[in-house]
Design a protein around this motif. Structure first.
Motif, PDB file in Angstrom:
ATOM      1  N   GLN A  34       0.831  -1.209   0.000  1.00  0.00           N
ATOM      2  CA  GLN A  34       0.000   0.000   0.000  1.00  0.00           C
ATOM      3  C   GLN A  34       0.858   1.248   0.000  1.00  0.00           C
ATOM      4  O   GLN A  34       0.504   2.267  -0.601  1.00  0.00           O
ATOM      5  N   ASN A  35       1.968   1.174   0.725  1.00  0.00           N
ATOM      6  CA  ASN A  35       2.912   2.285   0.806  1.00  0.00           C
ATOM      7  C   ASN A  35       4.323   1.761   0.591  1.00  0.00           C
ATOM      8  O   ASN A  35       4.644   0.658   1.035  1.00  0.00           O
ATOM      9  N   LEU A  36       5.127   2.571  -0.073  1.00  0.00           N
ATOM     10  CA  LEU A  36       6.483   2.142  -0.397  1.00  0.00           C
ATOM     11  C   LEU A  36       7.396   3.355  -0.370  1.00  0.00           C
ATOM     12  O   LEU A  36       7.111   4.356  -1.027  1.00  0.00           O
ATOM     13  N   THR A  37       8.466   3.229   0.390  1.00  0.00           N
ATOM     14  CA  THR A  37       9.485   4.273   0.406  1.00  0.00           C
ATOM     15  C   THR A  37      10.775   3.687  -0.131  1.00  0.00           C
ATOM     16  O   THR A  37      11.181   2.597   0.281  1.00  0.00           O
ATOM     17  N   ALA A  38      11.405   4.383  -1.048  1.00  0.00           N
ATOM     18  CA  ALA A  38      12.629   3.891  -1.658  1.00  0.00           C
ATOM     19  C   ALA A  38      13.627   5.031  -1.766  1.00  0.00           C
ATOM     20  O   ALA A  38      13.257   6.211  -1.772  1.00  0.00           O
ATOM     21  N   GLN A  39      14.881   4.669  -1.845  1.00  0.00           N
ATOM     22  CA  GLN A  39      15.917   5.674  -2.084  1.00  0.00           C
ATOM     23  C   GLN A  39      16.155   5.809  -3.582  1.00  0.00           C
ATOM     24  O   GLN A  39      15.988   4.832  -4.344  1.00  0.00           O
ATOM     25  N   GLU A  64      16.933   3.010  -6.557  1.00  0.00           N
ATOM     26  CA  GLU A  64      16.469   1.655  -6.261  1.00  0.00           C
ATOM     27  C   GLU A  64      15.526   1.134  -7.343  1.00  0.00           C
ATOM     28  O   GLU A  64      14.844   1.905  -8.030  1.00  0.00           O
ATOM     29  N   PHE A  65      15.481  -0.197  -7.451  1.00  0.00           N
ATOM     30  CA  PHE A  65      14.546  -0.890  -8.335  1.00  0.00           C
ATOM     31  C   PHE A  65      13.269  -1.141  -7.550  1.00  0.00           C
ATOM     32  O   PHE A  65      13.306  -1.655  -6.440  1.00  0.00           O
ATOM     33  N   ILE A  66      12.145  -0.777  -8.132  1.00  0.00           N
ATOM     34  CA  ILE A  66      10.870  -0.831  -7.415  1.00  0.00           C
ATOM     35  C   ILE A  66       9.925  -1.779  -8.128  1.00  0.00           C
ATOM     36  O   ILE A  66       9.857  -1.790  -9.370  1.00  0.00           O
ATOM     37  N   THR A 115      -6.699  -0.035  -4.840  1.00  0.00           N
ATOM     38  CA  THR A 115      -6.679   1.117  -3.935  1.00  0.00           C
ATOM     39  C   THR A 115      -5.411   1.944  -4.084  1.00  0.00           C
ATOM     40  O   THR A 115      -5.305   3.004  -3.479  1.00  0.00           O
ATOM     41  N   GLY A 116      -4.483   1.474  -4.884  1.00  0.00           N
ATOM     42  CA  GLY A 116      -3.300   2.272  -5.159  1.00  0.00           C
ATOM     43  C   GLY A 116      -2.126   1.959  -4.253  1.00  0.00           C
ATOM     44  O   GLY A 116      -2.285   1.470  -3.138  1.00  0.00           O
ATOM     45  N   THR A 117      -0.948   2.231  -4.759  1.00  0.00           N
ATOM     46  CA  THR A 117       0.299   2.118  -4.000  1.00  0.00           C
ATOM     47  C   THR A 117       0.942   3.489  -3.967  1.00  0.00           C
ATOM     48  O   THR A 117       1.237   4.071  -5.018  1.00  0.00           O
ATOM     49  N   ARG A 118       1.145   3.993  -2.754  1.00  0.00           N
ATOM     50  CA  ARG A 118       1.756   5.319  -2.605  1.00  0.00           C
ATOM     51  C   ARG A 118       3.267   5.155  -2.538  1.00  0.00           C
ATOM     52  O   ARG A 118       3.789   4.555  -1.607  1.00  0.00           O
ATOM     53  N   LEU A 119       3.965   5.685  -3.531  1.00  0.00           N
ATOM     54  CA  LEU A 119       5.426   5.565  -3.621  1.00  0.00           C
ATOM     55  C   LEU A 119       6.077   6.896  -3.293  1.00  0.00           C
ATOM     56  O   LEU A 119       5.705   7.934  -3.836  1.00  0.00           O
ATOM     57  N   GLN A 120       7.050   6.837  -2.403  1.00  0.00           N
ATOM     58  CA  GLN A 120       7.861   8.007  -2.071  1.00  0.00           C
ATOM     59  C   GLN A 120       9.312   7.647  -2.335  1.00  0.00           C
ATOM     60  O   GLN A 120       9.837   6.707  -1.749  1.00  0.00           O
ATOM     61  N   VAL A 121       9.943   8.373  -3.235  1.00  0.00           N
ATOM     62  CA  VAL A 121      11.356   8.157  -3.538  1.00  0.00           C
ATOM     63  C   VAL A 121      12.156   9.317  -2.967  1.00  0.00           C
ATOM     64  O   VAL A 121      11.888  10.471  -3.305  1.00  0.00           O
ATOM     65  N   THR A 122      13.107   8.989  -2.104  1.00  0.00           N
ATOM     66  CA  THR A 122      13.885  10.040  -1.436  1.00  0.00           C
ATOM     67  C   THR A 122      15.301  10.088  -1.997  1.00  0.00           C
ATOM     68  O   THR A 122      15.804   9.118  -2.555  1.00  0.00           O
ATOM     69  N   LEU A 123      15.939  11.234  -1.779  1.00  0.00           N
ATOM     70  CA  LEU A 123      17.311  11.413  -2.258  1.00  0.00           C
ATOM     71  C   LEU A 123      18.291  10.589  -1.436  1.00  0.00           C
ATOM     72  O   LEU A 123      18.041  10.331  -0.262  1.00  0.00           O
ATOM     73  N   SER A 138       2.655  -6.917 -12.584  1.00  0.00           N
ATOM     74  CA  SER A 138       3.645  -6.135 -11.837  1.00  0.00           C
ATOM     75  C   SER A 138       4.044  -4.906 -12.623  1.00  0.00           C
ATOM     76  O   SER A 138       4.100  -4.938 -13.863  1.00  0.00           O
ATOM     77  N   LEU A 139       4.309  -3.839 -11.876  1.00  0.00           N
ATOM     78  CA  LEU A 139       4.877  -2.618 -12.449  1.00  0.00           C
ATOM     79  C   LEU A 139       6.254  -2.436 -11.832  1.00  0.00           C
ATOM     80  O   LEU A 139       6.382  -2.443 -10.605  1.00  0.00           O
ATOM     81  N   HIS A 140       7.258  -2.318 -12.676  1.00  0.00           N
ATOM     82  CA  HIS A 140       8.627  -2.121 -12.206  1.00  0.00           C
ATOM     83  C   HIS A 140       9.113  -0.740 -12.603  1.00  0.00           C
ATOM     84  O   HIS A 140       8.826  -0.266 -13.722  1.00  0.00           O
ATOM     85  N   ILE A 141       9.860  -0.130 -11.700  1.00  0.00           N
ATOM     86  CA  ILE A 141      10.527   1.138 -12.009  1.00  0.00           C
ATOM     87  C   ILE A 141      12.013   0.926 -11.780  1.00  0.00           C
ATOM     88  O   ILE A 141      12.433   0.587 -10.657  1.00  0.00           O
ATOM     89  N   THR A 142      12.796   1.098 -12.815  1.00  0.00           N
ATOM     90  CA  THR A 142      14.239   0.970 -12.675  1.00  0.00           C
ATOM     91  C   THR A 142      14.844   2.343 -12.396  1.00  0.00           C
ATOM     92  O   THR A 142      14.306   3.372 -12.831  1.00  0.00           O
ATOM     93  N   ALA A 143      15.944   2.342 -11.637  1.00  0.00           N
ATOM     94  CA  ALA A 143      16.661   3.583 -11.327  1.00  0.00           C
ATOM     95  C   ALA A 143      15.690   4.668 -10.869  1.00  0.00           C
ATOM     96  O   ALA A 143      15.593   5.748 -11.479  1.00  0.00           O
ATOM     97  N   SER A 144      14.977   4.394  -9.794  1.00  0.00           N
ATOM     98  CA  SER A 144      13.923   5.303  -9.345  1.00  0.00           C
ATOM     99  C   SER A 144      14.478   6.699  -9.030  1.00  0.00           C
ATOM    100  O   SER A 144      15.650   6.876  -8.674  1.00  0.00           O
ATOM    101  N   HIS A 145      13.574   7.678  -9.152  1.00  0.00           N
ATOM    102  CA  HIS A 145      13.929   9.092  -8.985  1.00  0.00           C
ATOM    103  C   HIS A 145      12.834   9.759  -8.164  1.00  0.00           C
ATOM    104  O   HIS A 145      11.671   9.334  -8.223  1.00  0.00           O
ATOM    105  N   PRO A 146      13.186  10.802  -7.413  1.00  0.00           N
ATOM    106  CA  PRO A 146      12.139  11.486  -6.631  1.00  0.00           C
ATOM    107  C   PRO A 146      10.921  11.905  -7.445  1.00  0.00           C
ATOM    108  O   PRO A 146       9.797  11.923  -6.932  1.00  0.00           O
ATOM    109  N   ARG A 147      11.091  12.210  -8.729  1.00  0.00           N
ATOM    110  CA  ARG A 147       9.927  12.613  -9.523  1.00  0.00           C
ATOM    111  C   ARG A 147       8.980  11.443  -9.811  1.00  0.00           C
ATOM    112  O   ARG A 147       7.879  11.641 -10.322  1.00  0.00           O
ATOM    113  N   ASP A 148       9.419  10.211  -9.479  1.00  0.00           N
ATOM    114  CA  ASP A 148       8.528   9.059  -9.606  1.00  0.00           C
ATOM    115  C   ASP A 148       7.542   8.986  -8.441  1.00  0.00           C
ATOM    116  O   ASP A 148       6.626   8.143  -8.453  1.00  0.00           O
ATOM    117  N   SER A 149       7.735   9.812  -7.430  1.00  0.00           N
ATOM    118  CA  SER A 149       6.846   9.788  -6.269  1.00  0.00           C
ATOM    119  C   SER A 149       5.424  10.113  -6.701  1.00  0.00           C
ATOM    120  O   SER A 149       5.160  11.176  -7.283  1.00  0.00           O
TER     121      SER A 149
END
Lengths: 117, 110
Positions: free
Chosen positions: B9-14, B17-19, B102-110, B71-82
């Motif tokens: 439901q929620n995901l925080t990544a740096q 990262e591969f998401i 219901t959605g997955t809330r993704l937060q990509v941090t620096l 599945s949805l994959h994001i390679t080389a995640s970036h803060p703008r993917d949040s």
């Protein structure tokens, strides 16, 4: 080719008033869908229309809500005698009639955020 | 039980990262959509799938019809993917309603 347009973007109404939300589909699109997103909830289907016809209204509340898509002009979602529980974001999407590479795609508008005081 | 389930439901990544975001559904479908909703609220369609795999830039979407899973994959995640990533399925023919997860809330941090 402009995208799906919705207006107003924000609408404030007092309890008991009427709300009219407009959706202009993309050029050449004759299918319109309305979806509602309640606060902190997912999107839910409301109604699917083609020009001058309601095809599927299985998601519409039984009372106070109506939708139309006239031969000319935008699609309109009308909410009579609004209540606080109607506060939500209302999204419209459109898709082409038939044929072409995007026949199964739905293109979303920016939404109308309705606040009922 | 919802017809469309997403995890997490929620995901925080740096950044970098591969998401992976997962979507399971319980009904027969004609197509599955991945959508992105930004904090401003607008919704963008990322992919529409009925089989196999699609790739667009750093985004990859896969679907397994037999297992009713995508599945949805994001390679080389970036803060703008949040954003919130939403899975939606279409049960009917070419022009019919979508049923949403219901959605997955993704937060990509620096």
């Amino acid at each position: 080719n402009a995208g799906v347009m919705q207006n107003p973007r924000h609408l404030v109404r007092r309890r008991g008033q009427e709300a009219r939300l407009r959706c202009s589909p993309m050029k050449g699109h004759s299918h319109v869908y309305w979806y509602r997103q309640l606060p902190e909830e997912g999107l839910k289907f409301m109604v699917y229309l083609q020009k001058e016809n309601i095809i599927d209204e299985s998601g519409m509340p039984k009372e106070r809500f109506s939708a139309e898509f006239p031969k000319e002009g935008p699609s309109i979602l009308r909410i009579q005698q609004v209540v606080r529980g109607d506060s939500a974001a209302y999204f419209c999407a459109s898709s082409p009639f038939a044929g072409g590479p995007f026949v199964n795609e739905q293109f979303f508008g920016p939404g109308t955020r309705l606040t009922v005081l | 039980k919802n017809e469309v389930e997403q995890s997490p439901q929620n995901l925080t990544a740096q950044e970098g990262e591969f998401i992976t975001i997962n979507c399971s559904y319980s009904v027969g479908i004609s197509a599955l959509h991945w959508l992105q909703q930004h904090p401003g609220g607008g919704i963008v369609s990322l992919f529409m799938l009925s089989s196999g795999k699609k790739k667009h830039g750093r985004l990859i979407a896969t679907i397994n019809i037999q297992e009713k899973h995508s599945s949805l994959h994001i390679t080389a995640s970036h803060p703008r993917d949040s954003a919130v990533y939403i899975c939606a399925v279409r049960e009917g023919g070419t022009a019919s309603k979508l049923t949403f997860g219901t959605g997955t809330r993704l937060q990509v941090t620096l």
